[in-house]
Design a protein around this motif. Sequence first.
Motif, PDB file in Angstrom:
ATOM      1  N   TYR A  20       0.877  -1.165   0.000  1.00 26.38           N
ATOM      2  CA  TYR A  20       0.000   0.000   0.000  1.00 26.38           C
ATOM      3  C   TYR A  20       0.914   1.214   0.000  1.00 26.38           C
ATOM      4  O   TYR A  20       1.631   1.445   0.973  1.00 26.38           O
ATOM      5  N   PRO A  21       0.954   1.976  -1.083  1.00 24.44           N
ATOM      6  CA  PRO A  21       1.922   3.063  -1.178  1.00 24.44           C
ATOM      7  C   PRO A  21       1.693   4.215  -0.202  1.00 24.44           C
ATOM      8  O   PRO A  21       2.651   4.786   0.305  1.00 24.44           O
ATOM      9  N   THR A  22       0.431   4.560   0.064  1.00 24.38           N
ATOM     10  CA  THR A  22       0.134   5.712   0.920  1.00 24.38           C
ATOM     11  C   THR A  22      -1.092   5.429   1.785  1.00 24.38           C
ATOM     12  O   THR A  22      -1.799   4.446   1.579  1.00 24.38           O
ATOM     13  N   ILE A  23      -1.351   6.331   2.713  1.00 26.80           N
ATOM     14  CA  ILE A  23      -2.427   6.132   3.680  1.00 26.80           C
ATOM     15  C   ILE A  23      -3.804   6.049   3.031  1.00 26.80           C
ATOM     16  O   ILE A  23      -4.696   5.370   3.533  1.00 26.80           O
ATOM     17  N   ASP A  24      -3.989   6.716   1.899  1.00 28.53           N
ATOM     18  CA  ASP A  24      -5.294   6.668   1.248  1.00 28.53           C
ATOM     19  C   ASP A  24      -5.532   5.354   0.514  1.00 28.53           C
ATOM     20  O   ASP A  24      -6.663   5.037   0.151  1.00 28.53           O
ATOM     21  N   ALA A  25      -4.502   4.547   0.336  1.00 22.09           N
ATOM     22  CA  ALA A  25      -4.628   3.283  -0.392  1.00 22.09           C
ATOM     23  C   ALA A  25      -4.746   2.064   0.525  1.00 22.09           C
ATOM     24  O   ALA A  25      -5.052   0.976   0.061  1.00 22.09           O
ATOM     25  N   ILE A  26      -4.500   2.234   1.810  1.00 23.63           N
ATOM     26  CA  ILE A  26      -4.478   1.091   2.733  1.00 23.63           C
ATOM     27  C   ILE A  26      -5.857   0.894   3.369  1.00 23.63           C
ATOM     28  O   ILE A  26      -6.487   1.863   3.793  1.00 23.63           O
ATOM     29  N   PRO A  27      -6.337  -0.340   3.426  1.00 25.18           N
ATOM     30  CA  PRO A  27      -7.615  -0.582   4.115  1.00 25.18           C
ATOM     31  C   PRO A  27      -7.492  -0.232   5.606  1.00 25.18           C
ATOM     32  O   PRO A  27      -6.457  -0.480   6.230  1.00 25.18           O
ATOM     33  N   PRO A  28      -8.531   0.362   6.186  1.00 25.45           N
ATOM     34  CA  PRO A  28      -8.475   0.760   7.596  1.00 25.45           C
ATOM     35  C   PRO A  28      -8.088  -0.369   8.552  1.00 25.45           C
ATOM     36  O   PRO A  28      -7.377  -0.131   9.523  1.00 25.45           O
ATOM     37  N   VAL A  29      -8.518  -1.593   8.274  1.00 21.85           N
ATOM     38  CA  VAL A  29      -8.186  -2.685   9.190  1.00 21.85           C
ATOM     39  C   VAL A  29      -6.690  -2.995   9.144  1.00 21.85           C
ATOM     40  O   VAL A  29      -6.093  -3.346  10.162  1.00 21.85           O
TER      41      VAL A  29
END
Length: 162
Positions: A20-29
């Motif tokens: 996941y390159p950045t925080i907006d691309a990573i699932p919250p879990v």
Amino acid sequence: FMDINPANPGHALAVAKGHYPTIDAIPPVVLADVARTAQRIARAALKALAPYGLNLVQANGEGAAQSVPHLHIHIIPRRRNDQLLVNWQAVPGDRADIDDKYNQILDNYVHTRGRVSRGEREHGQDDADQAAVYSLARAGSSPHAMVDFWDRFAATKGKQGN
């Protein structure tokens, strides 16, 4: 794991297992797992190294000095006068601009809320999002809530003679 280019002794990283390159691309879990790992590492570093302080840093994009396109959180023990440039001076901002940015962020937060996956719902993310939106938008909340909090805190400290 430990950073191979440490800002200070004990500089470690909490890294997402998937890409996941950045925080907006990573699932919250998954982000929650990374945050829990960062907290465990921070607790261990605080106990083992007794630093003067500790920073958690998570950068997104070139403009934020993200060095590797993979989400990670830096756990950086601080030493007195270490000269690391992670901190900034707190200078009061323009209230109208703060209001404008608050409203833009709130609008986009509310509009992206519908993108909660089934897995996130199963892990309570939908409830957490609803609580966050309520918390941001409830009566009496304002973009100046932090300023109001610190003003009340400072006034209380002054009355206590601290």
